[in-house]
Design an enzyme around this catalytic site. Sequence first.
Site, mmCIF file in Angstrom:
data_model
loop_
_atom_site.group_PDB
_atom_site.id
_atom_site.type_symbol
_atom_site.label_atom_id
_atom_site.label_comp_id
_atom_site.label_asym_id
_atom_site.label_seq_id
_atom_site.Cartn_x
_atom_site.Cartn_y
_atom_site.Cartn_z
ATOM 1 N N TYR A 1 -5.634 -0.236 -9.744
ATOM 2 C CA TYR A 1 -5.153 0.986 -9.129
ATOM 3 C C TYR A 1 -4.967 2.069 -10.211
ATOM 4 O O TYR A 1 -4.145 1.903 -11.105
ATOM 5 C CB TYR A 1 -3.790 0.739 -8.443
ATOM 6 C CG TYR A 1 -3.812 -0.171 -7.222
ATOM 7 C CD1 TYR A 1 -5.007 -0.586 -6.622
ATOM 8 C CD2 TYR A 1 -2.617 -0.607 -6.645
ATOM 9 C CE1 TYR A 1 -5.003 -1.410 -5.496
ATOM 10 C CE2 TYR A 1 -2.607 -1.432 -5.513
ATOM 11 C CZ TYR A 1 -3.807 -1.824 -4.952
ATOM 12 O OH TYR A 1 -3.805 -2.641 -3.839
ATOM 13 N N LYS B 1 -9.568 -5.655 -6.125
ATOM 14 C CA LYS B 1 -8.978 -5.058 -4.935
ATOM 15 C C LYS B 1 -8.811 -3.569 -5.205
ATOM 16 O O LYS B 1 -8.144 -3.170 -6.148
ATOM 17 C CB LYS B 1 -7.627 -5.727 -4.678
ATOM 18 C CG LYS B 1 -6.909 -5.214 -3.461
ATOM 19 C CD LYS B 1 -5.718 -6.093 -3.116
ATOM 20 C CE LYS B 1 -4.881 -5.417 -2.057
ATOM 21 N NZ LYS B 1 -3.714 -6.166 -1.676
HETATM 22 P P1 FBP Z 1 -1.317 -2.982 2.031
HETATM 23 O O1 FBP Z 1 -2.542 -3.347 2.832
HETATM 24 O O2 FBP Z 1 -0.054 -3.150 2.822
HETATM 25 O O3 FBP Z 1 -1.455 -1.620 1.400
HETATM 26 O O4 FBP Z 1 -1.211 -4.060 0.868
HETATM 27 C C1 FBP Z 1 -2.029 -3.983 -0.248
HETATM 28 C C2 FBP Z 1 -1.221 -3.798 -1.526
HETATM 29 O O5 FBP Z 1 -2.066 -3.810 -2.656
HETATM 30 C C3 FBP Z 1 -0.145 -4.843 -1.713
HETATM 31 O O6 FBP Z 1 -0.638 -6.004 -2.282
HETATM 32 C C4 FBP Z 1 0.855 -4.097 -2.547
HETATM 33 O O7 FBP Z 1 2.159 -4.501 -2.319
HETATM 34 C C5 FBP Z 1 0.726 -2.691 -2.085
HETATM 35 O O8 FBP Z 1 -0.545 -2.556 -1.505
HETATM 36 C C6 FBP Z 1 0.902 -1.717 -3.216
HETATM 37 O O9 FBP Z 1 0.931 -0.437 -2.674
HETATM 38 P P2 FBP Z 1 1.215 0.861 -3.529
HETATM 39 O O10 FBP Z 1 1.216 0.481 -4.980
HETATM 40 O O11 FBP Z 1 0.082 1.754 -3.159
HETATM 41 O O12 FBP Z 1 2.518 1.370 -3.072
#
Ligand code: FBP
Length: 249
Positions: free
Chosen positions: A143, A174
């Site tokens: 991310y 992911k």
């Molecule tokens: P979601 O489908 O609920 O977005 O889950 C994916 C995920 O990567 C989770 O594993 C993690 O808790 C969350 O999103 C992190 O979201 P962010 O950092 O965007 O708040």
Amino acid sequence: MVNLSKITKKGKALFLAYDQGLEHGPIEFNDENVNPASIIDIAKKGKFTAIIFQKGIAEKYNSEIKNSGVPLIIKLNGKTNLLKGEPMSEQLCTVDEAISLGASAVGYTIFIGSEYESKMLKEFEKIESESHKKRIPVIAWIYPRGKSIEGRSSTELMAYSARVGLEIGADIVKLQYNGNVADLKWAVKSAGKCKIVLSGGAKTSEKEVLQEAEDAISAGASGLAIGRNVWQAKNPIDISKKIRKIIFG
Ligand code: FBP
């Protein structure tokens, strides 16, 4: 290459993510989905190819997970959203602990662009070599975050995230999807032999979730690693069935 067959079906993936209690807090939950046992039930009835937990839930609900027969992915690092500033997600569970809890794969988040990116890359490297020695697949949540990414395009950042996954030895990356299927195609290409799954994001309409699943498959990604849009849905099993139909045909 590591064998992904334990956590995929016909080469496709549908993971149910449930680490939001740590990442966002129980603000995300209601009376039903606050209970990890109800999520295990959704994963089983919704025929998810794996379920994603942090170590604590994997320990305390180990018998429920084993009884469900749903393969387990343990997230090895995490953080709360209480601290402000550049994001850093520390390792909270080892590969050996994950294996002893029955994990079929492990996951690790890297916030590329963060001031602490190098720490996470280094920690990931240790996890990756340890897991691969033990034939355990590694999923990297990649991310882009932090001040340095301001002004950079989502097209570039999505493909960059995918490519980083290939370069650092992840088996699956992911990604957070930017909603543009042409961009996603380029990201999938950039990941080469590394597979791509998309996160679901905050709760949105069913139409948008199903469109994301369609886009994932048409762009050549392996599927979804989705959380809130399933277990916050009015009928989690129903939406799981619709997503499954798109992913596995
Ligand atoms: P979601 O489908 O609920 O977005 O889950 C994916 C995920 O990567 C989770 O594993 C993690 O808790 C969350 O999103 C992190 O979201 P962010 O950092 O965007 O708040």
